[in-house]
Design a protein around this motif. Structure first.
Motif, short mmCIF file in Angstrom:
data_model
loop_
_atom_site.label_atom_id
_atom_site.label_comp_id
_atom_site.label_asym_id
_atom_site.label_seq_id
_atom_site.Cartn_x
_atom_site.Cartn_y
_atom_site.Cartn_z
N ALA A 91 0.83 -1.21 0.00
CA ALA A 91 0.00 0.00 0.00
C ALA A 91 0.86 1.26 0.00
N LYS A 92 0.44 2.25 -0.77
CA LYS A 92 1.16 3.51 -0.89
C LYS A 92 1.07 4.34 0.39
N PRO A 99 -7.09 7.52 8.88
CA PRO A 99 -6.80 8.90 8.50
C PRO A 99 -7.80 9.84 9.16
N THR A 100 -7.39 11.06 9.41
CA THR A 100 -8.31 12.03 9.98
C THR A 100 -9.32 12.46 8.92
N PRO A 101 -10.47 12.97 9.33
CA PRO A 101 -11.44 13.46 8.34
C PRO A 101 -10.83 14.50 7.39
N PRO A 105 -10.24 13.81 2.02
CA PRO A 105 -10.45 14.36 0.68
C PRO A 105 -9.25 14.19 -0.26
N ALA A 106 -8.05 14.44 0.22
CA ALA A 106 -6.86 14.29 -0.64
C ALA A 106 -6.63 12.82 -0.99
N LEU A 107 -6.86 11.92 -0.04
CA LEU A 107 -6.70 10.49 -0.31
C LEU A 107 -7.72 10.02 -1.35
N ILE A 108 -8.96 10.46 -1.20
CA ILE A 108 -10.01 10.06 -2.14
C ILE A 108 -9.71 10.63 -3.52
N GLU A 109 -9.25 11.87 -3.59
CA GLU A 109 -8.89 12.46 -4.87
C GLU A 109 -7.78 11.66 -5.55
#
Length: 114
Positions: A91-92, A99-101, A105-109
């Motif tokens: 895993a990268k 992860p914190t909330p 967003p950056a991870l999902i992006e």
């Protein structure tokens, strides 16, 4: 809930998810408000999870429920503080807990561009 050293899942946009049959049963660990683990009402296998307050419009599908996983590879791992010593993944991203909330967003992006 995984009966394994791994609890494998993949993030799927709500619009890309469709339940083909049956009615899921909500259950499992509910320590986070808005966390809904959905199980098959017949065999009680964990099938997917919704937690919109953290991941937005994403459904966390148990990848072990898929017929073909040959194109999948680990993107991130969580709860590594509790992992077995011999467990490793390619895993990268790796998190001792979740992860914190603010990190989601950056991870999902990044995940969505794969």
């Amino acid at each position: 809930m995984s009966a394994s050293a791994f609890s494998l899942s993949m993030a799927v946009p709500v619009e890309g998810f469709r339940l083909l049959s049956g009615e899921p049963v909500i259950g499992g660990a509910r320590e986070m408000k808005g966390l809904d683990h959905s199980f098959c009402g017949h065999c009680m296998s964990w099938v997917f999870t919704r937690f919109p307050e953290v991941m937005g419009e994403i459904i966390n599908v148990r990848s072990t429920m898929l017929e073909d996983t040959s194109e999948l590879e680990p993107f991130l791992e969580t709860c590594t503080a509790e992992k077995l010593d011999w467990v490793t993944t390619p895993a990268k991203h790796s998190f001792e807990h979740f992860p914190t909330p603010e990190e989601f967003p950056a991870l999902i992006e990044e995940y969505s561009t794969r």
